[in-house]
Design a protein around this motif. Structure first.
Motif, PDB file in Angstrom:
ATOM      1  N   PHE A  17      40.985  33.258 102.108  1.00  0.00           N
ATOM      2  CA  PHE A  17      40.675  33.498 103.516  1.00  0.00           C
ATOM      3  C   PHE A  17      39.507  32.621 103.907  1.00  0.00           C
ATOM      4  O   PHE A  17      38.467  32.590 103.262  1.00  0.00           O
ATOM      5  CB  PHE A  17      40.447  34.988 103.805  1.00  0.00           C
ATOM      6  N   GLU A  18      39.753  31.879 104.993  1.00  0.00           N
ATOM      7  CA  GLU A  18      38.802  30.924 105.547  1.00  0.00           C
ATOM      8  C   GLU A  18      38.347  29.900 104.510  1.00  0.00           C
ATOM      9  O   GLU A  18      37.225  29.402 104.552  1.00  0.00           O
ATOM     10  CB  GLU A  18      37.588  31.659 106.134  1.00  0.00           C
ATOM     11  N   GLY A  19      39.193  29.571 103.545  1.00  0.00           N
ATOM     12  CA  GLY A  19      38.893  28.513 102.588  1.00  0.00           C
ATOM     13  C   GLY A  19      37.793  28.834 101.603  1.00  0.00           C
ATOM     14  O   GLY A  19      37.210  27.928 101.001  1.00  0.00           O
ATOM     15  N   LEU A  20      37.509  30.093 101.400  1.00  0.00           N
ATOM     16  CA  LEU A  20      36.407  30.460 100.509  1.00  0.00           C
ATOM     17  C   LEU A  20      36.869  30.510  99.064  1.00  0.00           C
ATOM     18  O   LEU A  20      37.988  30.934  98.769  1.00  0.00           O
ATOM     19  CB  LEU A  20      35.840  31.828 100.912  1.00  0.00           C
ATOM     20  N   ASN A  21      36.014  30.084  98.133  1.00  0.00           N
ATOM     21  CA  ASN A  21      36.320  30.212  96.709  1.00  0.00           C
ATOM     22  C   ASN A  21      36.020  31.641  96.260  1.00  0.00           C
ATOM     23  O   ASN A  21      35.453  32.429  97.017  1.00  0.00           O
ATOM     24  CB  ASN A  21      35.525  29.176  95.895  1.00  0.00           C
ATOM     25  N   PRO A  22      36.379  32.009  95.016  1.00  0.00           N
ATOM     26  CA  PRO A  22      36.170  33.401  94.574  1.00  0.00           C
ATOM     27  C   PRO A  22      34.752  33.904  94.751  1.00  0.00           C
ATOM     28  O   PRO A  22      34.543  35.032  95.217  1.00  0.00           O
ATOM     29  CB  PRO A  22      36.585  33.346  93.105  1.00  0.00           C
ATOM     30  N   GLU A  23      33.759  33.116  94.373  1.00  0.00           N
ATOM     31  CA  GLU A  23      32.373  33.579  94.476  1.00  0.00           C
ATOM     32  C   GLU A  23      31.977  33.774  95.932  1.00  0.00           C
ATOM     33  O   GLU A  23      31.308  34.751  96.294  1.00  0.00           O
ATOM     34  CB  GLU A  23      31.430  32.580  93.811  1.00  0.00           C
ATOM     35  N   ALA A  24      32.402  32.841  96.777  1.00  0.00           N
ATOM     36  CA  ALA A  24      32.100  32.979  98.203  1.00  0.00           C
ATOM     37  C   ALA A  24      32.849  34.161  98.805  1.00  0.00           C
ATOM     38  O   ALA A  24      32.355  34.822  99.725  1.00  0.00           O
ATOM     39  CB  ALA A  24      32.464  31.695  98.937  1.00  0.00           C
ATOM     40  N   SER A  25      34.050  34.437  98.276  1.00  0.00           N
ATOM     41  CA  SER A  25      34.815  35.596  98.749  1.00  0.00           C
ATOM     42  C   SER A  25      34.066  36.885  98.462  1.00  0.00           C
ATOM     43  O   SER A  25      34.031  37.802  99.290  1.00  0.00           O
ATOM     44  CB  SER A  25      36.186  35.622  98.084  1.00  0.00           C
ATOM     45  N   VAL A  26      33.459  36.960  97.278  1.00  0.00           N
ATOM     46  CA  VAL A  26      32.665  38.146  96.927  1.00  0.00           C
ATOM     47  C   VAL A  26      31.507  38.300  97.908  1.00  0.00           C
ATOM     48  O   VAL A  26      31.209  39.407  98.380  1.00  0.00           O
ATOM     49  CB  VAL A  26      32.145  38.041  95.481  1.00  0.00           C
ATOM     50  N   GLY A  27      30.853  37.188  98.236  1.00  0.00           N
ATOM     51  CA  GLY A  27      29.753  37.248  99.189  1.00  0.00           C
ATOM     52  C   GLY A  27      30.199  37.757 100.542  1.00  0.00           C
ATOM     53  O   GLY A  27      29.495  38.561 101.178  1.00  0.00           O
ATOM     54  N   VAL A  29      32.782  39.714 101.148  1.00  0.00           N
ATOM     55  CA  VAL A  29      33.112  41.134 101.018  1.00  0.00           C
ATOM     56  C   VAL A  29      31.837  41.977 101.009  1.00  0.00           C
ATOM     57  O   VAL A  29      31.766  43.024 101.670  1.00  0.00           O
ATOM     58  CB  VAL A  29      33.935  41.389  99.740  1.00  0.00           C
ATOM     59  N   CYS A  30      30.838  41.534 100.271  1.00  0.00           N
ATOM     60  CA  CYS A  30      29.575  42.277 100.231  1.00  0.00           C
ATOM     61  C   CYS A  30      28.947  42.352 101.622  1.00  0.00           C
ATOM     62  O   CYS A  30      28.397  43.401 102.012  1.00  0.00           O
ATOM     63  CB  CYS A  30      28.596  41.608  99.262  1.00  0.00           C
ATOM     64  N   GLU A  31      29.050  41.275 102.349  1.00  0.00           N
ATOM     65  CA  GLU A  31      28.520  41.258 103.708  1.00  0.00           C
ATOM     66  C   GLU A  31      29.288  42.246 104.593  1.00  0.00           C
ATOM     67  O   GLU A  31      28.689  42.989 105.367  1.00  0.00           O
ATOM     68  CB  GLU A  31      28.630  39.841 104.270  1.00  0.00           C
ATOM     69  N   GLY A  32      30.606  42.267 104.439  1.00  0.00           N
ATOM     70  CA  GLY A  32      31.417  43.173 105.248  1.00  0.00           C
ATOM     71  C   GLY A  32      31.207  44.632 104.905  1.00  0.00           C
ATOM     72  O   GLY A  32      31.296  45.505 105.773  1.00  0.00           O
ATOM     73  N   SER A  36      24.798  44.897  98.342  1.00  0.00           N
ATOM     74  CA  SER A  36      24.289  43.730  97.635  1.00  0.00           C
ATOM     75  C   SER A  36      25.299  43.270  96.582  1.00  0.00           C
ATOM     76  O   SER A  36      26.180  44.042  96.167  1.00  0.00           O
ATOM     77  CB  SER A  36      22.959  44.063  96.960  1.00  0.00           C
ATOM     78  N   LYS A  37      25.143  42.033  96.138  1.00  0.00           N
ATOM     79  CA  LYS A  37      26.014  41.538  95.070  1.00  0.00           C
ATOM     80  C   LYS A  37      25.760  42.295  93.769  1.00  0.00           C
ATOM     81  O   LYS A  37      26.683  42.499  92.975  1.00  0.00           O
ATOM     82  CB  LYS A  37      25.808  40.033  94.868  1.00  0.00           C
ATOM     83  N   ASP A  38      24.515  42.696  93.545  1.00  0.00           N
ATOM     84  CA  ASP A  38      24.218  43.471  92.337  1.00  0.00           C
ATOM     85  C   ASP A  38      24.996  44.776  92.331  1.00  0.00           C
ATOM     86  O   ASP A  38      25.560  45.177  91.299  1.00  0.00           O
ATOM     87  CB  ASP A  38      22.718  43.762  92.251  1.00  0.00           C
TER      88      ASP A  38
END
Length: 574
Positions: A17-27, A29-32, A36-38
């Motif tokens: 979604f929106e060209g995000l890689n896995p790590e960016a996808s996690v970010g 999701v955490c924002e939504g 926190s990522k922790d």
């Protein structure tokens, strides 16, 4: 040829979604989810360490799944559904890596519900992807642990419809299989994808059996059109090692045979076979009044008893319970198959076996109801109580209760956190049997032992109810049963007239939508003038749930035959 309204719309392919890689996808999701990522990584690890009821995902592969999703809404729906389970464990484990703050599990469940509704609305007429169904499965599981009432019942229906749309009921339909009949030399990646679909399908099937049995309604899944192999072991799936399996045969006689012949040693597959007998028992009990030939009916019950015997005696040796301690420890490393999962498998297979035993013995006692009349109060006073307590059906019924107690006693004190929460229903039946024994058991029965067994079961039920935040109706029903039976015992009299169960139901219990009072034993009907009913009848008394309509005259044989008398609670209880 048949008319169809399907235009089979297809979504445009996308790798993220929106060209995000896995790590960016996690970010994202955490924002939504406003976490926190922790906390994300902590809860995700907690999920894989503690979820033993269903294995829907490969460990720590969620990020790859997120990167293939169409939108943040879908990703947030799945992660929130996972965290609705994992957040329960945050306050119970004070480890150095644990984040200080964590929203409650209900918070994540609410988000998951909203995001799922949004995602399905966005899909319009397009078929939902598998990961959206997986989120729905976890949310439905969460709601079923609260109660099996309308909300969770409706969500289960959506799960089944979504699964049908994805053809999960025919993953292994003959025309879909590859040419290799041995099912070994297939593309491992393709096989792994199919196995993930199988696990989603059987998770839904398992919930459908439970909810339908409790509500005394037909299953929504059609067993005659189920062409999906039983799941293989986690070890095979995690390591991408294809393993032969088989369908769940419609004929119960063939189920254990086909599974044994396939070489599939999966604990979940063997559990499903045993669980399938629950629904067969329910059908037999539900059809009792329609079946005028009791001989045929009992033949079917005996067949199920034989099937259960053959299944439990054909279990892989490491899944058979031999009285060992089950500590439910977690895995030593992320690569290990969890010992917690292994112990849960043994526990649930054993407890589910006892549930089927309870249902079979219940039906057999009903069929032999005429001999119950031989054991009245006069027989008890004349010293024939041993004849009662040694009757095979009484002994078998109580043996199932004892096996439940042994399993609970030999399990970790915190096992209720790690086992399928639906197993509490079998504990309820075992506890109810202890009440009957304590109040009405033969003189030779150790009442103090029955009380001790009851306290052990209630302690574990209390802890499970608190942890899972649901099914608290079970304890209220136990309290009601005990008050009613004590009321019977208190009304000692010389009249030995026939037992009037209709009078008992009318005065001692309320209509299905009402809660019966439990504080005044004098509410028990005067028509019940034989408080010393034999122990065989009273072994079933705790199973009464107040579903019989008031002022209906019924004989006790028909009364005990109804499935509504068997389950620990009525869906109308509040």
């Amino acid at each position: 040829m048949h008319p169809s309204h399907e235009i089979q719309p297809r979504r445009e392919p996308a790798t993220s979604f929106e060209g995000l890689n896995p790590e960016a996808s996690v970010g994202r999701v955490c924002e939504g989810l406003a976490i926190s990522k922790d906390l994300y990584h902590y809860l995700m690890e907690s999920y894989f360490n503690n979820m033993t009821t269903f294995t829907l995902f490969k460990p720590y592969k969620i990020e790859e799944k997120l990167s293939r999703m169409q939108s943040a809404t879908e990703a947030e729906a799945l992660v929130a559904a996972i965290f609705a389970f994992a957040a329960r464990f945050h306050s119970f484990f004070n480890t150095p890596s644990r984040p200080t703050e964590c929203p409650p599990h209900s918070h994540f469940a609410c988000i998951a519900s909203k995001r799922l509704n949004e995602a399905l609305e966005q899909l319009d007429d397009a078929v939902a992807p598998l990961w959206l169904l997986q989120a729905y499965i976890l949310l439905t599981f969460y709601q079923l642990t609260q109660s099996v009432r309308s909300k969770s019942w409706r969500h289960l229906g959506v799960c089944i419809r979504l699964a049908y749309e994805l053809d999960l009921h025919r993953v292994d339909f003959p025309s879909n299989q590859q040419a290799d009949t041995d099912n070994y030399s297939i593309d491992t990646e393709h096989w792994s994808i199919l196995e993930e679909k199988r696990r989603a399908w059987w998770a839904i099937w398992e919930m459908d059996v439970l909810a339908s049995a409790i509500r005394r309604l037909p299953m929504a899944i059609n067993w005659s059109y189920n062409f999906t192999f039983l799941p293989v072991s986690d070890n095979c799936w995690f390591s991408d090692s294809p393993q032969k399996s088989c369908y769940l045969a419609v004929d119960p006689i063939l189920r254990w045979k086909h599974l044994q012949e396939s070489g599939n040693l999966s604990p979940k597959a063997w559990y499903i076979v045993i669980n399938s007998f629950v629904y067969n028992c329910q059908l037999l009990l539900s059809d009792y009044k329609l079946n005028t030939d009791s001989t045929t009916n009992m033949a079917d019950v005996t067949i199920l008893a034989n099937c259960l015997y053959c299944t439990t005696n054909s279990l892989p040796s490491d899944l058979t319970y031999h009285g060992q301690a089950l500590d439910f420890l977690t895995r030593r490393s992320p690569q290990d198959i969890s010992c917690r999962q292994f112990h849960n498998d043994i526990y649930c297979i054993h407890i589910m076996t006892q549930l089927v035993q309870f249902m079979i013995y219940h039906h057999q006692i009903v069929a032999e109801a005429p001999w119950m009349a031989e054991f009245d109060a006069n027989n008890l006073k004349s010293g024939n109580e041993n004849k009662i307590s040694n009757h095979p059906l009484w002994s078998n019924y109580m043996k199932a209760a004892e096996d439940v107690i042994t399993m609970v006693r030999n399990s970790s004190g915190e096992h209720y956190k790690y086992v399928n929460p639906f197993m509490i229903n079998t504990l309820w039946i075992a506890a109810a049997a202890q009440i009957a024994c304590r109040i009405f058991g033969p003189l030779s029965f150790n009442k103090q032992l029955a009380e001790s067994n009851y306290e052990l079961l209630c302690l574990n039920m209390d802890r499970s109810i608190i942890f899972w935040c649901g099914m608290d109706i079970l304890k209220r029903r136990l309290t009601r049963v005990e008050a009613l039976l004590k009321g019977l015992a208190a009304r000692q009299g010389n009249d030995r007239s026939p037992i009037d169960l209709a009078g008992f139901m009318t005065s001692g219990m309320m209509a299905p939508h009402q809660e019966a009072p439990v504080t005044d034993p004098s509410n028990v009907s005067d028509s019940l003038t034989d408080p010393s009913m034999n122990s065989n009848v009273l072994s079933l008394m705790p199973l009464l749930d107040g579903s019989i309509e008031p002022h209906v005259s019924i004989d006790y044989m028909d009364f005990f035959a109804g499935i509504e008398q068997f389950f620990p609670y009525d869906t109308y209880d509040s």
